[in-house]
Write a protein that holds these residues in place. Structure first.
Motif, PDB file in Angstrom:
ATOM      1  N   ALA A 108      10.908   3.074 -72.081  1.00  0.00           N
ATOM      2  CA  ALA A 108       9.698   3.277 -71.504  1.00  0.00           C
ATOM      3  C   ALA A 108       9.343   2.299 -70.514  1.00  0.00           C
ATOM      4  CB  ALA A 108       8.583   3.379 -72.702  1.00  0.00           C
ATOM      5  N   ALA A 109       9.832   0.765 -70.566  1.00  0.00           N
ATOM      6  CA  ALA A 109       9.573  -0.110 -69.757  1.00  0.00           C
ATOM      7  C   ALA A 109      10.499   0.149 -68.493  1.00  0.00           C
ATOM      8  CB  ALA A 109      10.151  -1.374 -70.317  1.00  0.00           C
ATOM      9  N   ARG A 110      11.535   0.726 -68.612  1.00  0.00           N
ATOM     10  CA  ARG A 110      12.315   0.860 -67.306  1.00  0.00           C
ATOM     11  C   ARG A 110      11.720   2.075 -66.720  1.00  0.00           C
ATOM     12  NH1 ARG A 110      18.075   1.527 -69.106  1.00  0.00           N
ATOM     13  NH2 ARG A 110      17.721   3.744 -69.534  1.00  0.00           N
ATOM     14  N   GLN A 111      11.189   3.047 -67.409  1.00  0.00           N
ATOM     15  CA  GLN A 111      10.358   4.438 -66.767  1.00  0.00           C
ATOM     16  C   GLN A 111       9.188   3.732 -66.032  1.00  0.00           C
ATOM     17  OE1 GLN A 111      11.613   7.234 -66.346  1.00  0.00           O
ATOM     18  NE2 GLN A 111      13.320   6.721 -67.919  1.00  0.00           N
TER      19      GLN A 111
ATOM     20  N   LEU B 234      10.189   1.857 -62.931  1.00  0.00           N
ATOM     21  CA  LEU B 234      10.590   2.790 -61.804  1.00  0.00           C
ATOM     22  C   LEU B 234       9.266   3.654 -61.309  1.00  0.00           C
ATOM     23  CD1 LEU B 234      13.775   4.461 -63.589  1.00  0.00           C
ATOM     24  CD2 LEU B 234      13.523   2.450 -61.868  1.00  0.00           C
ATOM     25  N   ALA B 235       8.389   3.826 -62.066  1.00  0.00           N
ATOM     26  CA  ALA B 235       7.218   4.821 -61.597  1.00  0.00           C
ATOM     27  C   ALA B 235       6.432   3.923 -60.785  1.00  0.00           C
ATOM     28  CB  ALA B 235       6.272   5.132 -62.975  1.00  0.00           C
ATOM     29  N   ALA B 236       6.400   2.562 -60.853  1.00  0.00           N
ATOM     30  CA  ALA B 236       5.563   1.579 -60.099  1.00  0.00           C
ATOM     31  C   ALA B 236       6.159   1.813 -58.431  1.00  0.00           C
ATOM     32  CB  ALA B 236       5.727   0.145 -60.494  1.00  0.00           C
ATOM     33  N   VAL B 237       7.394   2.263 -58.327  1.00  0.00           N
ATOM     34  CA  VAL B 237       7.791   2.043 -56.931  1.00  0.00           C
ATOM     35  C   VAL B 237       7.516   3.572 -56.497  1.00  0.00           C
ATOM     36  CG1 VAL B 237       9.971   2.054 -55.323  1.00  0.00           C
ATOM     37  CG2 VAL B 237       9.724   0.476 -57.481  1.00  0.00           C
TER      38      VAL B 237
ATOM     39  N   ALA C 280      14.842   6.008 -60.072  1.00  0.00           N
ATOM     40  CA  ALA C 280      15.569   5.035 -60.272  1.00  0.00           C
ATOM     41  C   ALA C 280      16.325   4.710 -59.049  1.00  0.00           C
ATOM     42  CB  ALA C 280      16.715   5.188 -61.198  1.00  0.00           C
ATOM     43  N   VAL C 281      16.743   5.746 -58.188  1.00  0.00           N
ATOM     44  CA  VAL C 281      17.401   5.505 -56.920  1.00  0.00           C
ATOM     45  C   VAL C 281      16.470   4.905 -55.959  1.00  0.00           C
ATOM     46  CG1 VAL C 281      18.217   6.670 -54.879  1.00  0.00           C
ATOM     47  CG2 VAL C 281      19.042   7.374 -57.193  1.00  0.00           C
ATOM     48  N   ARG C 282      15.162   5.226 -55.985  1.00  0.00           N
ATOM     49  CA  ARG C 282      14.012   4.761 -55.070  1.00  0.00           C
ATOM     50  C   ARG C 282      13.867   3.424 -55.270  1.00  0.00           C
ATOM     51  NH1 ARG C 282      10.370   8.327 -56.291  1.00  0.00           N
ATOM     52  NH2 ARG C 282      10.684   9.687 -54.796  1.00  0.00           N
ATOM     53  N   ALA C 283      13.697   3.102 -56.690  1.00  0.00           N
ATOM     54  CA  ALA C 283      13.612   1.629 -57.137  1.00  0.00           C
ATOM     55  C   ALA C 283      14.625   0.690 -56.609  1.00  0.00           C
ATOM     56  CB  ALA C 283      13.411   1.370 -58.622  1.00  0.00           C
ATOM     57  N   ALA C 284      16.129   1.283 -57.115  1.00  0.00           N
ATOM     58  CA  ALA C 284      16.975   0.391 -56.568  1.00  0.00           C
ATOM     59  C   ALA C 284      17.173   0.034 -54.984  1.00  0.00           C
ATOM     60  CB  ALA C 284      18.539   0.922 -57.058  1.00  0.00           C
ATOM     61  N   LEU C 285      16.920   1.141 -54.324  1.00  0.00           N
ATOM     62  CA  LEU C 285      17.051   1.065 -52.645  1.00  0.00           C
ATOM     63  C   LEU C 285      15.841  -0.071 -52.242  1.00  0.00           C
ATOM     64  CD1 LEU C 285      17.549   4.412 -51.257  1.00  0.00           C
ATOM     65  CD2 LEU C 285      19.070   2.543 -51.407  1.00  0.00           C
TER      66      LEU C 285
ATOM     67  N   PRO D 123      21.526  -7.944 -56.779  1.00  0.00           N
ATOM     68  CA  PRO D 123      21.015  -8.587 -57.890  1.00  0.00           C
ATOM     69  C   PRO D 123      19.769  -8.096 -58.297  1.00  0.00           C
ATOM     70  CG  PRO D 123      20.507  -9.677 -55.619  1.00  0.00           C
ATOM     71  CD  PRO D 123      21.698  -8.776 -55.590  1.00  0.00           C
ATOM     72  N   GLY D 124      19.094  -7.099 -57.723  1.00  0.00           N
ATOM     73  CA  GLY D 124      17.753  -6.494 -58.232  1.00  0.00           C
ATOM     74  C   GLY D 124      17.958  -5.792 -59.354  1.00  0.00           C
ATOM     75  N   LEU D 125      19.164  -5.069 -59.525  1.00  0.00           N
ATOM     76  CA  LEU D 125      19.345  -4.113 -60.608  1.00  0.00           C
ATOM     77  C   LEU D 125      19.206  -4.606 -61.881  1.00  0.00           C
ATOM     78  CD1 LEU D 125      22.776  -2.785 -59.341  1.00  0.00           C
ATOM     79  CD2 LEU D 125      20.619  -1.414 -59.279  1.00  0.00           C
ATOM     80  N   ALA D 126      19.285  -5.787 -62.295  1.00  0.00           N
ATOM     81  CA  ALA D 126      18.960  -6.574 -63.570  1.00  0.00           C
ATOM     82  C   ALA D 126      17.598  -6.188 -64.063  1.00  0.00           C
ATOM     83  CB  ALA D 126      19.495  -8.073 -63.386  1.00  0.00           C
ATOM     84  N   GLY D 127      16.665  -6.524 -63.063  1.00  0.00           N
ATOM     85  CA  GLY D 127      15.526  -6.254 -63.175  1.00  0.00           C
ATOM     86  C   GLY D 127      14.987  -4.848 -63.609  1.00  0.00           C
ATOM     87  N   LEU D 128      15.772  -4.015 -63.147  1.00  0.00           N
ATOM     88  CA  LEU D 128      15.645  -2.663 -63.640  1.00  0.00           C
ATOM     89  C   LEU D 128      16.106  -2.023 -64.739  1.00  0.00           C
ATOM     90  CD1 LEU D 128      16.122  -0.915 -60.242  1.00  0.00           C
ATOM     91  CD2 LEU D 128      13.908  -1.282 -61.252  1.00  0.00           C
ATOM     92  N   ALA D 129      16.852  -3.176 -65.348  1.00  0.00           N
ATOM     93  CA  ALA D 129      17.577  -2.999 -66.549  1.00  0.00           C
ATOM     94  C   ALA D 129      18.733  -1.761 -66.320  1.00  0.00           C
ATOM     95  CB  ALA D 129      16.648  -2.556 -67.820  1.00  0.00           C
ATOM     96  N   LEU D 130      19.133  -1.867 -65.222  1.00  0.00           N
ATOM     97  CA  LEU D 130      20.197  -0.791 -64.867  1.00  0.00           C
ATOM     98  C   LEU D 130      21.581  -1.378 -65.189  1.00  0.00           C
ATOM     99  CD1 LEU D 130      18.507   1.003 -62.056  1.00  0.00           C
ATOM    100  CD2 LEU D 130      18.741   1.916 -64.121  1.00  0.00           C
TER     101      LEU D 130
END
Lengths: 85, 560
Positions: free
Chosen positions: B240-243, B246-249, B515-520, B553-560
């Motif tokens: 849920a935290a990841r979601q 992700l939803a914030a972006v 998730a793709v939008r957030a990672a980019l 490096p930003g992927l860690a913050g997304l728990a990806l």
């Protein structure tokens, strides 16, 4: 009794789609229809299980027989299905 | 055994009791006798056979395509007159209807299995019919899936066919776990389209006991059996935290330094448009049009087609909608588009664009219907051809599109020859789009539906990345845009790599968009480029993943 002797051209033999089409066509007719592989024992052409059990493969000859009104038309149709590539 | 590992192919966490889908029906007792009323028992057998035949036909009509062919033939087996005679004879001798059906089929089964080869494989179809009829007679649940459930279940199976899953929705399925299958198998694609977590190629899955509580992580591929309450809460919270991160972006796809990468949706028809909008798709990158054509005796009328295209175009006013013209053949044969002859290997046969050489009227009608829809809408319509191998094919397709009055025509890069000569193809077209699923299938000579070849379908395979680079470079040489519309585009890490390689748009199953939008959004174009270079310099998929991640490096913050 009217009959047709045809060589099966389909790569999958008288299985799968050709078998289903063949049986469905035979089943629609009111008359009795049989099919035999070569000189073998004839089986009910309206039975998919019997037709599959003949294990007719590409290049095999089948003999289709029917008797009654419209037999010739039906046999022509079945011969066409059996010989379709 | 309290955990299994497979390949996570649809992200998210799902929890629920295991619903084990299997076709194992117990053999009816050979000594059982009916109560003496043979006529009534015969009537029961006849009703059960007819019920199963009608059910198979109905399921076939829903599924369409090749599944329908198989289900139709199975219905014929249930209605077999020879079988009916055999069953009636056994019942008259005192045998129960269930045992009579079992033995009745057994006679044919022996012959069919004995024949071996292609016919031998059909024994499974016969067994399925027999088991369904026996299940009806014994009052057992039929080998089918409940379309309703008080609590969503985790669907566990060896494998699932399209016909099995025709009626499922996310209200009833919490997650999928299959023993076979790969990232592009039917189960994986269905799960992503539904937005339900899925783990495939999961060894031991078929031995999970019915009703076992199962916790499925569709990202890591971990399947925990009978987890503690704590484990469920922790996993669900993390998901849920990841979601929520992700939803914030939101907003159009772009790198952190503002390089725009349109994020588009893959859809199979107008019914998928809501999902695409919900996940913020900027347009459609792949509109598969097969649904209009499957399961019918003749091609749909132009007016009907125009309406279906218009429904999607109108959902994206001012946006782009990329329609792939009919991709029939191979696993999607159509009655009115027969190939030249029998094909021992249909994936390498007359499929996609190749079929149009024999049936140009079908393609021209589709192009006219598309042109008419385009005139009535403000969306930017693009059309593209599937399965293009050569520059000549691309040129012929573009000419047909121009004749129909379509402003933008492109081709898909799914065949290695097209990737190798992408520059030649790009010179003829307005855009190209890389279909990574089929490109992997044809590059590695590995059937998409064969579970044991899953490793070759890993989109991180360096050889596949090389071909993508080649295709993108060819397009850029000609100044043409080049998107990716395979499942690879929906992997947030790989999406960054693709942008680094130079891909200009990404199209994916809608649930993968956030998730793709957030990672980019967390990485610069420079970081994406470095990640791409690092991945291309490796020799295995595992190394490629690791090397790319080191630059992201930003992927860690997304728990990806």
């Amino acid at each position: 009794m009217p009959e047709r002797k045809v060589t099966v051209e389909s790569e999958v033999g008288l299985h799968a789609r050709p078998a289903a089409t063949f049986v469905q066509t035979a089943a629609k007719a009111a008359l009795g229809v049989t099919v035999a592989k070569g000189n073998g024992e004839p089986v009910n052409a309206k039975s998919i299980l019997a037709v599959l059990s003949l294990d007719v493969r590409q290049g095999d000859t089948v003999v289709i027989k029917a008797e009654g009104e419209g037999a010739d038309e039906l046999l022509d149709e079945l011969a066409l299905i059996a010989s379709a590539p | 055994m309290n955990a299994l590992t497979g390949m996570g192919v649809s992200p998210g966490v799902g929890f629920g009791p295991a619903y084990v889908f299997s076709r194992d029906i117990p053999v009816p007792d050979p000594d059982a006798r009916h109560d003496g009323d043979a006529a009534a028992e015969r009537a029961r057998a006849t009703r059960a056979l007819e019920q199963v035949a009608a059910d198979l036909e109905e399921r076939g009509a829903r599924a369409g395509g090749q599944a329908q062919e198989i289900l139709k033939a199975q219905a014929l087996m249930a209605r077999d007159p020879g079988l009916a005679v055999g069953v009636a004879g056994l019942v008259d001798a005192g045998v129960t209807a269930a045992r009579a059906v079992y033995e009745g089929f057994g006679k044919y089964r022996e012959i069919i299995v004995g024949a071996g080869g292609y016919l031998g494989e059909r024994a499974a179809d016969l067994d399925d019919v027999r088991d369904r009829v026996v299940a009806v007679l014994e009052g057992l649940p039929a080998p089918g899936l409940p379309a309703r459930a008080a609590q969503p279940y985790v669907l566990v199976a060896r494998d699932l066919a399209p016909a099995d899953t025709a009626a499922l929705s996310r209200d009833v399925v919490a997650a999928f776990v299959t023993e076979h299958g790969g990232p592009t198998s039917h189960t994986a694609i269905l799960a992503r389209a539904m937005g339900v977590p899925a783990v495939v190629a999961c060894g031991g899955a078929a031995s999970i006991a019915a009703g076992t509580p199962v916790l499925v992580d569709g990202f890591s591929g971990l399947v925990r059996l009978a987890p503690s309450d704590d484990e469920v809460v922790t996993a669900t919270k993390a998901s849920a935290a990841r979601q929520s991160v992700l939803a914030a972006v939101t907003g159009p796809g772009a790198t952190s330094d503002g390089h725009a990468v349109p994020l588009l949706a893959n859809i199979g028809g107008p019914r998928d448009v809501d999902g695409a909008l919900r996940y913020g798709a900027e347009g459609i990158g792949l509109y598969r049009t097969e649904f209009l054509f499957l399961d019918r005796a003749s091609a749909p009328a132009e007016e009907e087609q125009t309406a279906a295209y218009l429904e999607v175009l109108n959902a994206f006013p001012g946006g782009r909608v990329t329609v792939r013209t009919l991709d029939a053949g191979a696993d999607k044969p159509l009655a009115f588009l027969p190939p030249w002859g029998r094909e021992p290997n249909p994936a390498l046969g007359q499929r996609g664009l190749r079929l149009y050489e024999k049936h140009p009227e079908i393609m021209n009608a589709q192009l006219r219907a598309l042109a008419r829809a385009s005139l009535q809408s403000t969306a930017k319509l693009q059309v593209m051809a599937p399965m293009v191998a050569t520059q000549e094919e691309a040129a012929r397709y573009v000419a047909a599109c121009r004749d129909a009055g379509l402003p933008s025509a492109g081709v898909m890069i799914e065949i290695p020859s097209a990737a190798l000569r992408a520059s030649d193809l790009a010179a003829e077209v307005d855009f190209i789009s890389i279909g990574t699923n089929d490109l992997a299938q044809y590059t590695f000579a590995a059937d998409r539906e064969v579970g044991t070849l899953t490793a070759l379908h890993d989109p991180w395979q360096p050889a596949l990345l090389d071909l993508v680079l080649m295709a993108v470079s060819g397009a850029l040489e000609q100044g043409k845009p080049c998107g990716v519309c395979g499942e690879a585009a929906g992997d947030p890490v790989l999406a960054c790599v693709l942008v680094g390689i130079g891909v200009t748009s990404l199209s994916m199953a809608p649930p993968a968009l956030p998730a793709v939008r957030a990672a980019l959004s967390l990485h610069s174009r420079e970081q994406c480029l470095l990640a791409a270079q690092a991945a291309l310099a490796t020799t295995t998929p595992q190394e490629a993943r690791g090397a790319a991640r080191a630059h992201l490096p930003g992927l860690a913050g997304l728990a990806l």
